[in-house]
Write an enzyme that holds these catalytic residues in place. Structure first.
Site, short mmCIF file in Angstrom:
data_model
loop_
_atom_site.label_atom_id
_atom_site.label_comp_id
_atom_site.label_asym_id
_atom_site.label_seq_id
_atom_site.Cartn_x
_atom_site.Cartn_y
_atom_site.Cartn_z
N CYS A 145 4.99 18.36 -6.98
CA CYS A 145 6.10 18.55 -7.90
C CYS A 145 6.25 17.42 -8.92
CB CYS A 145 7.41 18.77 -7.14
SG CYS A 145 7.93 17.33 -6.22
N HIS A 176 18.19 10.92 -18.02
CA HIS A 176 18.70 12.26 -18.22
C HIS A 176 18.12 12.88 -19.49
CE1 HIS A 176 22.58 14.84 -18.62
NE2 HIS A 176 21.53 15.54 -18.34
C1 PEP Z 1 8.18 12.24 -8.15
O1 PEP Z 1 8.42 11.09 -7.78
O2 PEP Z 1 7.05 12.66 -8.42
C2 PEP Z 1 9.27 13.22 -8.31
C3 PEP Z 1 9.01 14.49 -8.51
O3 PEP Z 1 10.53 12.75 -8.26
P1 PEP Z 1 11.25 11.93 -9.42
O4 PEP Z 1 10.38 11.99 -10.64
O5 PEP Z 1 12.57 12.57 -9.60
O6 PEP Z 1 11.33 10.56 -8.81
#
Ligand code: PEP
Ligand code: MG
Length: 756
Positions: free
Chosen positions: A675, A363
């Site tokens: 993302c 977090h």
């Molecule tokens: C990822 O795995 O690239 C992602 C965007 O999700 P997280 O970082 O929340 O696992």
């Protein structure tokens, strides 16, 4: 043998400093192997010389004096070759170096093994004997095993010792750099302010007492209060207390009155530490004594002693006022920094964050990314207790920190820092600019979110929408699963704030390194375990509540995209659609007039890469989670500092996978975005542009830079570069090509320290 080895390793890891650790090793080895001599030579920080640091059998006067270069003597040979050297008669060897004062003339047999931690030589462990024959295979394997096991502890002790308030040796550990993993990019130079957790002895920092006498009084009061507390409990429970428990209480009370705790702590306060720091060292010292005892019953008492120590600490913390002042450029440091501690520091003073525990998904790291605060997580060797008030450099790009930086390093990082400040200032107006290449290709830049506090800054950042809202974060900061209404309100806030821009809400993605305090489970391999969609499909009651809340929150807005994490098969998508259909029908039956949401999958599991055509047929869009995809493709834990160098977003396999995903999506006529953190990396973005990804989603702080890259590099040029890069086999070559492109385009300010 294994027992003895274990004991030495344990003693080394709990030693209070490097000197003690080395003493434990030489004495332990001599005792076990019954050899005449055992010594440890330490590799000095610039890796050109070895210094005799501990010995039994050689002239003790030579300790901390005798030095050898790597090209000198048999010890140098071990260091140079990085492998054991076992010789029957040392003096006959061409590399033998005679050192008159050391007193080794009578010893013939020589066995040296290197002590290596993370590819770096820490020192050389040597045994010698009068006999004129080689040491046995058993001797050799034992030393190699021991050296491998203590290498980490020695490196840690070396780091801690370098930071000691009253160093025993004069070895200066300038530019001591400790690896972690990046929590948030950027660089910071500042002063450590250590945050420690309530009643956790290990997280207490050293601090100078203002008035030693007052500190002693505080300590004595705390001890008396704990004593009284225990007496009261004993009294209250009376006969109901089983005899063995009664004995335990008596033992506790006795320990509290003992000289060991009282005198030890008082002495340390007088020597210049505050009560919690003095107590920490006293308890640790005595815990070690108990842990070394052969009798298992007495060994167990170590736990009691630590418990008592933490009770006293808690009392001290109750009376000792909270930290109020923070240095001008605070680097927040702690065993496990929390998001709450981060917001305790006034925003204008907070320069960086360093945490011994936690990961890039914690977090606090997400919050730091949103705020643009350089952060390094998981610095397991962090000498927290010695860091208060010390200068620290945080390199959030490379995921490492520097302690006691040399002038040269400090200057270099100050220069980088100033450049970054200037850049941020210059890029302020990017919020109002479109993300469009000079040759007219638009690549929307969305924002990654998860905190309500980042809603206003997200809106101001000029994001074209929300590309990834991590709904697990609001789940993580509660003490139970949030209900439908609670979630609906939250989602509505985001959806309406951004409307008509699109908002992508990701369904609950817990498991792996993201745990909910009220829904915990243990797994041997959590990243390959119960994660993301696997959990929500197994708990339709939780999944349906979230899906309903998302749809209800979007009523009348029409900008909801639902994103499914950790999808690895088409069945998971089909099953999810059954639930989405169910929720949609139930809500329609209840009279809500909702549009069916757009649904997308995250491509972050390798199996999904090869199923893109099948997945794309079923959904409206795809989004690549490079953070996970890279770790699974390269088999490199994204949170493990030991293998952080292998986690490379420009690895040719990563580029090929991204190419495959984009082509599959394009053929199916579905948009695909990125993302993960790769979308926030200026170098990588050139390739993503060239590959024709439709959009990018990044943290708030990264938006201006990424827009700047898009607005500066022609799409046609990016395409050429990508076609060139996918033919390359070496990530360093690809990186050099991209860095040169940034420089040529006048974006040299975005070239940051990192792999080269
Ligand atoms: C990822 O795995 O690239 C992602 C965007 O999700 P997280 O970082 O929340 O696992
Ligand atoms: Mg992920």
């Amino acid at each position: 043998m294994l027992d003895i080895l274990r004991r030495i390793v344990q003693d080394v890891s709990t030693a209070k400093d490097l000197n003690e650790a080395l003493e434990v090793i030489v004495n332990g080895v001599q005792e076990v192997l019954k050899v005449d001599v055992c010594s440890v030579y330490q590799a000095l920080p610039d890796h050109s010389e070895l210094l005799l640091r501990a010995t039994v059998g050689l002239n003790p006067e030579c300790v901390d004096h005798t030095r050898l270069s790597y090209s000198e003597g048999l010890v140098g040979l071990v260091a140079e070759r990085a492998e054991p050297v076992n010789i029957d008669d040392a003096s006959q060897h061409p590399r033998y170096k005679y050192i008159s004062e050391i007193g080794e003339e009578t010893y013939h047999a020589f066995l040296g093994v290197p002590i290596i931690h993370q590819r770096k030589l820490q020192g050389v462990l040597v045994v010698q004997d009068r006999i004129n024959e080689k040491f046995t295979e058993e001797h050799l394997t034992l030393l190699v095993t021991l050296a491998a096991q203590v290498a980490g502890a020695i490196s840690h002790a070396n780091a801690t010792n370098g930071m000691n308030v009253t160093p025993k040796n004069q070895i200066s550990s300038v530019d001591l750099n400790l690896p972690g993993v990046s929590g948030s990019p950027g660089v910071a130079v500042g002063t450590a302010a250590v945050m420690f957790q309530q009643s956790r002895l290990d997280s207490v920092p050293d601090r100078m007492p203002t008035l030693p006498e007052a500190e002693i009084e505080l300590f004595e009061n705390a001890v008396n209060e704990v004593k009284q507390e225990l007496e009261d409990i004993k009294e209250r429970l009376g006969d109901r207390l089983p005899p063995e428990e009664r004995l335990l209480f008596d033992a506790y009370i006795l320990m509290l009155s003992s000289d060991t705790i009282i005198d030890g702590t008082t002495k340390r306060i007088m020597q210049g530490n505050w009560a919690p720091g003095a107590l920490r060292d006293t308890i640790k010292e005595n815990v070690r004594v108990f842990e070394e005892m052969a009798d298992p019953y007495l060994r167990e008492r170590a736990v009691d002693l630590r418990d008592i120590g933490e009770r006293i600490l808690l009392r001290l913390q109750e009376v000792q006022e909270h930290r109020t002042g923070f240095p001008q450029r605070t680097i927040l440091v702690g065993e496990e920094i929390t998001a709450t501690q981060l917001v305790e520091v006034p925003a204008e003073a907070l320069a960086g964050v360093v945490s011994a525990k936690g990961t890039g998904s914690s977090h606090v790291a997400i919050l730091a990314r949103a705020m643009g605060i350089p952060t390094v997580m998981g610095v397991s060797d962090l000498p927290v207790e010695r860091m208060e008030g010390r200068e620290v450099i945080v390199d959030g790009y490379q995921g490492k920190i520097y302690l006691q930086p040399s002038d040269a390093i400090r200057k270099e990082y100050m220069r980088l820092f100033e450049e970054e400040q200037e850049l941020s200032e210059n890029l302020k107006d990017m919020a109002d600019q479109d993300a469009i290449t000079p040759d007219g290709v638009t690549i929307p830049v969305y924002v990654n979110g998860g905190l309500i506090s980042d809603l206003a800054p997200s809106l101001e950042s000029g994001a074209d929408g929300v590309g990834l809202y991590r709904t697990e974060i609001p789940f993580m900061i509660r003490d139970r699963f949030p209900g439908e209404q609670e979630q609906q309100l939250l989602y509505r806030q985001i959806l309406s704030a951004f409307s008509p821009r699109p908002v992508t809400l990701r369904t609950l993605d817990v498991g792996g390194d993201k745990a909910l305090p009220y829904f915990q489970f243990e797994e041997d391999n959590p990243f390959l375990g119960w994660r993301g969609i696997r959990i929500t499909l197994d708990h339709p009651e939780i999944f349906l509540t979230q899906l309903r809340a998302m749809m209800l929150g979007s009523e009348g807005l029409d900008n909801l995209n639902i994103l499914l994490p950790m999808v690895g098969s088409v069945a998971e998508v089909d099953e999810t659609f059954q639930l989405i259909d169910q929720a949609y029908e139930e809500l329609s039956d209840d009279g809500f007039r909702l549009s069916y949401p757009r649904v997308g999958v995250m491509v972050e599991v390798p199996s999904a890469v090869y199923l893109v055509p099948q997945l794309a047929r079923r959904v409206d869009f795809l989004s690549v989670g490079t953070n996970d995809l890279i770790q699974y493709l390269l088999a490199v834990d994204r949170n493990n500092a030991r293998v952080a160098d292998l986690y490379d977003m420009l690895h040719p396999s990563v580029l090929r996978a991204l190419e495959l995903i984009q082509k599959g999506a394009r053929e199916a006529g579905k948009p695909v975005s990125i993302c993960g953190e790769m979308a926030a990396d200026p170098e990588a973005v050139i390739l993503l542009l060239g590959m024709d990804y439709d959009s990018l989603s990044v943290s708030i702080a990264a938006i201006p830079r990424i827009k700047w890259v898009i607005r500066s590099i022609e799409h046609a040029r990016a395409r050429d570069l990508y076609l060139k890069a996918v033919e390359m086999e070496d990530p360093a070559e690809i990186r050099a090509l991209l860095q040169k492109t940034l420089l040529d385009a006048g974006l040299g300010g975005l070239v940051r320290p990192g792999k080269s």
